[in-house]
Design an enzyme around this catalytic site. Structure first.
Site, PDB file in Angstrom:
ATOM      1  N   ARG A  30      -9.649   0.003 -13.256  1.00 57.68           N
ATOM      2  CA  ARG A  30     -10.277  -0.974 -12.062  1.00 57.68           C
ATOM      3  C   ARG A  30     -11.561  -0.676 -11.655  1.00 57.68           C
ATOM      4  NH1 ARG A  30      -5.127   0.771  -9.926  1.00 57.68           N
ATOM      5  NH2 ARG A  30      -3.427  -0.899 -10.029  1.00 57.68           N
TER       6      ARG A  30
ATOM      7  N   CYS B 191      -0.006  -3.604 -17.698  1.00 65.25           N
ATOM      8  CA  CYS B 191      -0.806  -3.027 -16.860  1.00 65.25           C
ATOM      9  C   CYS B 191      -0.188  -2.976 -15.358  1.00 65.25           C
ATOM     10  CB  CYS B 191      -2.172  -3.068 -16.977  1.00 65.25           C
ATOM     11  SG  CYS B 191      -2.700  -4.295 -16.309  1.00 65.25           S
TER      12      CYS B 191
ATOM     13  N   HIS C  40       0.841  -1.130   0.066  1.00 67.15           N
ATOM     14  CA  HIS C  40       0.186  -0.024  -0.054  1.00 67.15           C
ATOM     15  C   HIS C  40       0.901   1.450   0.007  1.00 67.15           C
ATOM     16  CE1 HIS C  40      -3.508   2.591   1.144  1.00 67.15           C
ATOM     17  NE2 HIS C  40      -2.594   3.040   1.710  1.00 67.15           N
TER      18      HIS C  40
ATOM     19  N   ASP D 234       0.569  -9.909 -10.252  1.00 67.43           N
ATOM     20  CA  ASP D 234      -0.112 -11.287 -10.334  1.00 67.43           C
ATOM     21  C   ASP D 234       0.745 -12.285 -10.914  1.00 67.43           C
ATOM     22  OD1 ASP D 234      -1.870 -11.340  -8.042  1.00 67.43           O
ATOM     23  OD2 ASP D 234      -3.338 -10.306  -9.532  1.00 67.43           O
TER      24      ASP D 234
END
Lengths: 89, 564
Positions: free
Chosen positions: B293, B489, B191, B442
């Site tokens: 998103r 991305c 974060h 990911d």
């Protein structure tokens, strides 16, 4: 001792913004108001934490109780508030 | 280098947000816990008055911060103040004081009781326990005569150091007083890292040495290379200032479309998450959106947003970008980001569970409503809309999604490549769709079998990892064979050096936090496509991430080092 039963009209139930509006209104009455779900223990209606933890959902009936001068009028105004879809407003 | 006897030192972490800053260190104090050997309460009335006074002080402090906070932080701080003054909490504390618990233990026990109730309700309510525990930490610290934990109010420009920063703690940071961020924990996709790069604040994570440095010490931070200098010499400060100037000069070069030195186009796009982001990003020199998103519309909700509500939001986003492209990712929810209205229950391994397209294929009503709204917004605006699905692993999934999107008249359909299976067999999958976008965060987590949220695994999650580059190369080969574009991305696309490698591997668009676009544009303009291809080959030939990066930098234009 005044008592009222009312069904929660807010589509999201009594949390987030609707809970906050209800707690502010309950505090503004200046009376010790409690709120309970059917068969549950009454909690302080002026406590946002307790009201949110109650987890009252859309369509569930809650019981409001207050004592003192103007208790009937105060509860009527709170019943009116809970009968509206506060989240949609 | 003139060493400043004993005090001067240099160490490294992982640079996650480029830029240079020098300033005094402000240390975020950890929260104290209620001491186990606290004296029991004998005078409950006196203890109650003391605790109530402290809670009132906590509320006042939060209100004072709310008064000067931005739109994002204000409601968080106001809600905290309201909790501190809550009569239900006060009553719970009084009960524990009357039962003989010491003040800090009474506060802790009462808060935990409410947290337990909230957690049993799940969803939105469960997330409120963070705010409630923050109030507890502040009250306990005050009762112990310590300063309140968390980020202190920054009155002068400073560099912030912490073990790690929670979302609520970073919410109040602004660029005028927070010059840089250094954390001992966290990873490149934490974060803190994402927020810092959005705000353009230089940041270094995994800098374990920082907690040994005293508050007030002058520290220099280079967020590009991840270097931290404690008590820098005048020469070092001058050198860093010059680098900062060279960097600014290099970044001043143009606002045009992304292209290599010899004119090979590489579209430079923005990653956005809300309609607000869209308004901000649209004002910048970007060629569109490479990743929109859509989760913000769905999370924290009890019921699914209506088609009308979704249509209005998508229309606003599409309008902001005029004729520039907007790549929309359909809802990427799953067991770690559960939807209250479409929860499939807890899973043993959320990252490997029913998330992304897998959830979409079960809760088809959610997917259908979203696509219907996207199609309506497309018809209303005529924008260059491209819709893609997350977590595609097989041809069957791609076919299922493409059929749905095309049936609604949406012009372009694509898929995310985050699962190694999709990268390895991208040719077959791309047969069914128009484009692919690599979600490198990911893709790396799955390639390396390393949880991206676990800071201790940062070494396995270095985006220069040659294995990841090999997997990306496979995905690009499939794209080239089918004549379909493959973009990036993930965070990797925003690194000015790695962007060259990705271009060399065959990627045709790079999407990133909008603040990273200028450095990537400059970097591309300094190198030819052939040089990018040489860099890609050199990086893949390396035996590890550090070697890959070094090999690329050794054949890069010297100005590149100022951009990092």
């Amino acid at each position: 001792m005044a008592t009222r039963h009312v069904s929660i009209a807010s589509s999201v139930g009594l949390h987030a913004r609707p809970a906050s509006l209800f707690v502010q209104a309950a505090t503004a009455t200046g009376l010790p108001v409690t709120i309970a779900k059917e068969g549950g223990n009454p909690v302080d209606a002026r406590s946002i934490l307790m009201v949110m933890a109650l987890g009252a959902k859309h369509g569930e009936t809650v019981t409001l109780v207050a004592d003192g001068e103007g208790a009937d009028a105060a509860l009527d105004s709170l019943v009116e508030l809970l009968s509206r879809d506060l989240d949609a407003e | 280098m003139a060493a400043d006897a004993g005090q001067h030192s240099t160490f490294h972490g992982i640079g996650v947000s480029a830029g240079i800053a020098v300033g005094p260190l402000v240390v975020v104090t950890p929260a104290p816990t209620a001491p186990a050997d606290e004296a029991p309460t004998t005078d409950a009335a006196a203890a109650s008055a003391l605790v109530h006074g402290v809670l009132d002080d906590v509320a006042k402090g939060l209100e004072a911060r709310a008064a000067v906070a931005g739109d994002h932080a204000k409601p968080i701080l106001e809600a905290g103040a309201m909790m501190a003054r809550d009569p239900g909490l006060a009553m719970g504390i009084d009960n524990h004081l009357q039962a003989g618990k010491g003040a800090t233990n009474a506060v802790t026990a009462a808060v935990e009781e409410i947290c337990t109730m909230f957690e049993s309700l799940g969803g939105y309510m469960a997330e409120r326990v963070t705010d409630l525990r923050d109030v507890r930490d502040r009250a306990v610290a005050r009762l112990l005569g310590q300063p309140e934990p968390g980020v202190p109010t920054l009155t002068a420009p400073s560099i912030l150091a912490a073990q790690d920063l929670a979302p609520a703690e970073t919410a109040t940071l602004t660029t005028d007083t927070c010059l840089g961020i250094i954390t001992a924990a966290g990873g490149p996709t934490s974060h803190t890292a994402i927020l810092a790069s959005q705000l353009g604040i230089p940041a270094v994570v995994q800098a374990t040495g920082i907690l040994g440095v005293a508050a007030g010490t002058t520290v220099a931070i280079d967020g590009g290379v991840g270097e931290i200098t404690v008590n820098p010499t005048a020469d070092e400060v001058t050198m860093l200032e010059e680098r900062k100037k060279r960097r600014a000069a290099a970044l001043a070069g143009g606002t045009g479309k992304g292209a290599t030195k010899d004119g090979y186009p590489v579209a430079l796009l923005a990653n956005i998450g809300t309609a607000d982001d869209a308004q901000k990003a649209a004002k910048q020199a970007v060629e569109g959106v490479g990743l929109f998103r859509t989760e913000f519309l769905f999370l924290d909700r009890d019921t699914m947003p209506t088609v009308a509500e979704q249509t209005a939001t998508y229309t606003a986003v599409f309008e902001a970008f005029g004729d520039r492209r907007i790549v929309v990712r359909t809802l990427d929810a799953g067991a770690d980001k559960p939807l209250k209205f479409a929860d499939l229950g807890p899973e043993e391994n959320p990252a490997l569970g029913r998330r992304g397209i897998r959830l979409g294929m079960i809760r088809t009503e959610v997917m259908d409503a979203q696509l219907e709204a996207l199609a309506a917004a497309y018809k209303a605006t005529g924008a260059d809309v491209r819709v893609m699905a997350p977590m595609i692993a097989t041809q069957a999934e791609a076919m299922w999604f493409a059929a749905k999107v095309r049936a609604l008249g949406l012009p372009k359909v694509g898929i995310m490549i985050e699962v190694p299976a999709a990268a390895i067999r991208s040719k077959g999958i791309l047969y069914h769709v128009d484009f692919a976008s690599l979600g490198t965060n990911d893709l790396q987590q799955y390639t390396m079998a390393a949880d991206r949220m676990q800071g201790e695994l940062a070494e396995l999650l270095n985006p220069w990892e040659p294995a990841l580059l090999d997997v990306i190369a496979l995905a690009c080969e499939g794209g080239a064979a089918m004549g379909k574009p493959v973009g990036v991305c993930g965070e990797a696309g925003g690194d000015p050096a790695l962007a060259l490698v990705l271009t060399g591997l065959g990627v045709s668009s790079l999407s990133m936090a909008p603040g990273k676009v200028p450095a990537v544009r400059t970097s591309l303009g300094l190198h030819t496509l052939e040089r990018c291809q040489q860099m890609a080959a050199a990086a893949r030939a390396a035996t590890n991430a550090a070697e890959a990066k070094a090999a690329v930098l050794s054949i890069a234009d010297p100005v590149l080092s100022d951009l990092l």
